[in-house]
Design a protein around this motif. Structure first.
Motif, short mmCIF file in Angstrom:
data_model
loop_
_atom_site.label_atom_id
_atom_site.label_comp_id
_atom_site.label_asym_id
_atom_site.label_seq_id
_atom_site.Cartn_x
_atom_site.Cartn_y
_atom_site.Cartn_z
N ASP A 148 -4.22 10.70 -0.83
CA ASP A 148 -4.91 10.08 0.32
C ASP A 148 -6.21 9.44 -0.15
O ASP A 148 -6.55 8.32 0.22
N ARG A 177 -2.78 5.16 2.95
CA ARG A 177 -1.61 5.87 3.50
C ARG A 177 -1.09 6.92 2.52
O ARG A 177 -0.01 7.47 2.73
N GLY A 178 -1.83 7.13 1.42
CA GLY A 178 -1.42 8.15 0.47
C GLY A 178 -0.03 7.88 -0.07
O GLY A 178 0.33 6.75 -0.38
#
Lengths: 203, 149
Positions: A148, A177-178
């Motif tokens: 993240d 959005r990791g």
């Protein structure tokens, strides 16, 4: 008893049918479907006075003249280009998206993406009042919290570069959005260069 | 206090149209006015466009708007175009878009809303309603088109 009612209804319907819509003062109208830059031809359904007509071919114009008469006929591309020249010229730039790739575990671009920067930034700078969304992503190496943070760092790196190009920072949204939106689905803890990316959407 | 208000106004004006607005005016040439709440304001590139706005162009005017669902609409000279309804959910791509071309010329490219739900975008002219199944079309309500073939 039934007959007179039916007769009345019929008379009323006939009355409706006999009264043509008088639009002697209306402006003529025209609608035509045109091909997208990709060549795709879509469709428009025109509904008018209870009738329906599907226009699904390029350069077939449905016209309504000042008296309200409808005519559907091919129109030349040249005629459409001429009638709508100023109008089509004012269409805003089409929404577009670009992807830049990053080195493993870092917020540093790959050499290939670095080389592509000028082209992408050129596209972004050409647009008046651009609204830009910058979303960072990672591959699945490492835990959720690490990715993240890394995805956000990648997005913010690109955002800073855009601000450096004199694009107003208020017009740029960035987010990480990791490893939640993999471009290439993989198992956990798999190094995949195509997932280490930032996606830039502009409109 | 005054400074705070000014700052807030500047911030509001600069916000991008990802949230509540219907779209952003991206192109404005010649005389273009936006009618909002009964008042006419001169158009400026980058200004937010909202549902219930009416765009009006003069003889030398043209304007283009990018909507939040990525649909595009441009209008040519001597045109009056109203946005009657606009709603778009960026998560589900559900929405509705209703506009009216009272006079003049318009070009349109439908967006995500129509891709998700065909005919969710509708355009009215004085005689008809056009339901859009995607993607590109042109419409005129204009005396000058009568002769053209």
């Amino acid at each position: 008893m039934r007959l007179p009612v039916a007769a009345l209804v019929l008379a009323a319907l006939a009355g409706c049918a006999e009264a043509p819509p008088k639009k002697a003062t209306a402006a003529p109208e025209m609608v035509a479907v045109v091909p997208a830059p990709t060549g795709h031809v879509g469709a428009v359904v025109v509904r008018s006075g209870g009738g329906e007509q599907v226009l699904d071919q390029a350069y077939v114009a449905r016209r309504v003249n000042a008296e309200g008469t409808v005519e559907t006929a091919p129109v030349t591309r040249e005629a459409v280009d001429e009638i709508f020249a100023e109008t089509v010229k004012a269409l805003p730039g089409r929404p577009a998206s670009f992807t830049l790739y990053f080195l493993e575990g870092k917020d540093e671009l790959t050499p290939a993406s670095k080389a592509e920067l000028d082209k992408v930034f050129g596209e972004l700078r050409r647009r008046p009042a651009p609204d830009i969304q910058v979303i960072g992503h990672t591959d699945t190496v490492g835990n959720l919290a690490f990715n993240d943070k890394l995805s956000l760092a990648r997005a913010e790196r690109v955002r800073d570069m855009l601000v450096g190009l004199d694009i107003e920072s208020q017009r740029i949204q960035s987010a990480g959005r990791g490893k939640r939106e993999l471009l290439v689905p993989t198992d956990d803890n798999v190094a995949e260069p195509r997932n280490r990316r930032v996606e830039i959407s502009v409109r | 206090m005054r400074k705070t208000l000014l700052c807030l106004a500047a911030l509001a004006a600069a916000l991008p149209a990802w949230a509540n607005d219907a779209g952003v005016l991206k192109v404005s040439q010649g005389q273009v006015q936006v009618e909002r709440d009964g008042k006419a304001v001169p158009a400026s590139v980058g200004m937010a466009i909202r549902a219930s706005d009416t765009l009006r162009t003069g003889p030398d005017g043209a304007a283009g708007v990018t909507f939040t669902d990525n649909s595009l609409i441009s209008i040519g000279p001597n045109t009056v175009f109203s946005i009657d309804k606009y709603r778009f959910d960026s998560t589900t791509h559900a929405g509705e878009f209703e506009g009216s071309l009272r006079k003049g010329k318009l070009a349109a490219v439908s967006g995500k809303m129509v891709k998700q739900t065909p005919e969710s975008m509708k355009l009215r002219t004085p005689s008809s309603v056009m339901a859009v199944r995607g993607t590109e079309f042109v419409v005129a309500v204009d005396d000058v088109i009568a002769a053209a073939r």
